[in-house]
Write an enzyme that holds these catalytic residues in place. Sequence first.
Site, mmCIF file in Angstrom:
data_model
loop_
_atom_site.group_PDB
_atom_site.id
_atom_site.type_symbol
_atom_site.label_atom_id
_atom_site.label_comp_id
_atom_site.label_asym_id
_atom_site.label_seq_id
_atom_site.Cartn_x
_atom_site.Cartn_y
_atom_site.Cartn_z
ATOM 1 C CE LYS A 40 -27.204 65.609 -69.414
ATOM 2 N NZ LYS A 40 -25.969 65.817 -68.657
ATOM 3 C CD GLU B 96 -25.296 49.734 -63.526
ATOM 4 O OE1 GLU B 96 -25.238 49.759 -62.273
ATOM 5 O OE2 GLU B 96 -25.460 48.693 -64.167
ATOM 6 C CB CYS C 117 -23.126 54.543 -57.130
ATOM 7 S SG CYS C 117 -22.296 53.766 -58.481
ATOM 8 C CD GLU D 75 -26.064 57.016 -53.468
ATOM 9 O OE1 GLU D 75 -26.958 57.451 -54.205
ATOM 10 O OE2 GLU D 75 -25.129 56.310 -53.872
HETATM 11 C C1 UN1 Z 1 -16.089 51.853 -59.187
HETATM 12 O O1 UN1 Z 1 -16.419 51.608 -58.020
HETATM 13 O O2 UN1 Z 1 -14.907 51.836 -59.562
HETATM 14 O O3 UN1 Z 1 -21.135 55.883 -60.483
HETATM 15 C C2 UN1 Z 1 -17.103 52.133 -60.242
HETATM 16 C C3 UN1 Z 1 -20.569 55.022 -59.805
HETATM 17 C C4 UN1 Z 1 -20.588 53.601 -60.316
HETATM 18 C C5 UN1 Z 1 -19.258 53.150 -60.781
HETATM 19 C C6 UN1 Z 1 -18.371 52.698 -59.698
HETATM 20 N N1 UN1 Z 1 -21.535 53.509 -61.402
HETATM 21 O O4 UN1 Z 1 -20.008 55.309 -58.765
#
Ligand code: UN1
Length: 484
Positions: free
Chosen positions: A180, A255, A289, A386
């Site tokens: 998706k 994640e 993130c 966040e």
């Molecule tokens: C990064 O810091 O290069 O969605 C990758 C996000 C993380 C990936 C970060 N899952 O920001």
Amino acid sequence: MTDVLEAPAHANFVGGKWHPSRSGRTYEKRGPWRPSEVIGEFPASDAADVDAAVEAAAAAFPAWSRLSGAARGEVLRRAADALDRRVEQVAQDMTLEMGKPIREARMEAARMAQILRFFAGEGLRDTGERYEQAATGSVVYTMRRPLGVVGLITPWNFPAAIPAWKAAPALVYGNTVVMKLAQEAPLTGLHLAACFEEGGVPPGVFNVVVGRGSAVGTPLVEHPLVKAISFTGSVAVGVQVRGEATALGKRVQLELGGHNPLIVMADADLDRAAEAAYAGAFWSAGQKCTATRRILVEEPVYDGFRSLLVARMERGVVGDPADPQTEVGPIVNEAQLEEVLAGIEKGRADGGTLLAGGERIDDEAYLLAPALFEGLSDDAFLSCQEVFGPVTSLYRFTSLDEALRRANAVEYGLSASIFTSSLASARQFAQEIEAGIIRINGQTAGADVHVPFGGVKSSGFGPHEQGRAAREFYTEVVTVYEDV
Ligand code: UN1
């Protein structure tokens, strides 16, 4: 390298063909720099599209899983070659659709092929372990097998790297995929599908469906033929996905968000630390993130570090993401911009002092001047929640023990950095910080393809992504007792 100056079809890729949504519905995609302009119309898919994609993936599984890892790796390698040819176009489309500054978008677009090539190599690695049976000495071995059809739910903020780093291991270990793509960033993932097509992926092995989370994500999670779900996105949605998937007996990998600290010790190289704070907090307009949300600075150097960071922010280039000089571009859409502005208001209401930025600086673009707070308490909204934008805060501390305790006092545990010239401080930080990605003298964001990536606490669930860790999620281990 030849640039392919051609957009991929604005369609789903199902069973090796490009299809509009079954219902014929589309949505208008606009970009965050000039939202008055429509970039294109994309399928507004629903459960019928998911069904078709899952059925195609299930039908393709037996033949794909019987190929050798090497043969599957070859498809990835050819897709990587195709990506090399269109890397500039992928970068430009990413910048257009979600506003990542072109200098970062180019790096991310180049990472896709790198990810595919790393996992192509994984196709040649060991597939299990060989032992002797205790009673007879005959062979007993373990074997890693693919799971079947896997559902991959990808976000808009890394629309090239994350689809690649989920799809590549899923495929090389023998699974078939329904992916998706996020509504806010379909083009980049469609390039990936086009490159798999060019690389000769058999029909049905890799399928892409574009649409809303509720319309596409939910049926994908619930589909009985989908064996596992890998999800990147917010904690709220991730927890819901985990609940639904595990209730149905599926494997799930999440994640999620972060509230990543950067600790600056008095013995640090302050110029480098200020540069890393700027990049970590504000590149991609803080929409990672792994972005730096809190900067904890040791008392003796607090004032000096603050001056350096404020000066760096004054020099920062904020504006048109298509300009190669731009460091900070727009926020992805109006709703996110409103959320970030609301977070900044909460920071003010909680007694924080805004040292720089924090206001919208373009009438049309969703552009925000990067914001730096100080004087917030540890339980203030911005200190623990966040906010997905270019907002960060400074805090003073007097000992590393105190900094670690405060850095760890959030529900998240994705990434964390320390700047120090002391090996002892760096080691203590690595031992005690509650984070999955730990950096010594570097910024909180960024991820190498060949090492595990993932968080602890509320930031993640299940095996980590990338590197060799990825096979823990995309394969199951069986044990074979072999007697002749
Ligand atoms: C990064 O810091 O290069 O969605 C990758 C996000 C993380 C990936 C970060 N899952 O920001």
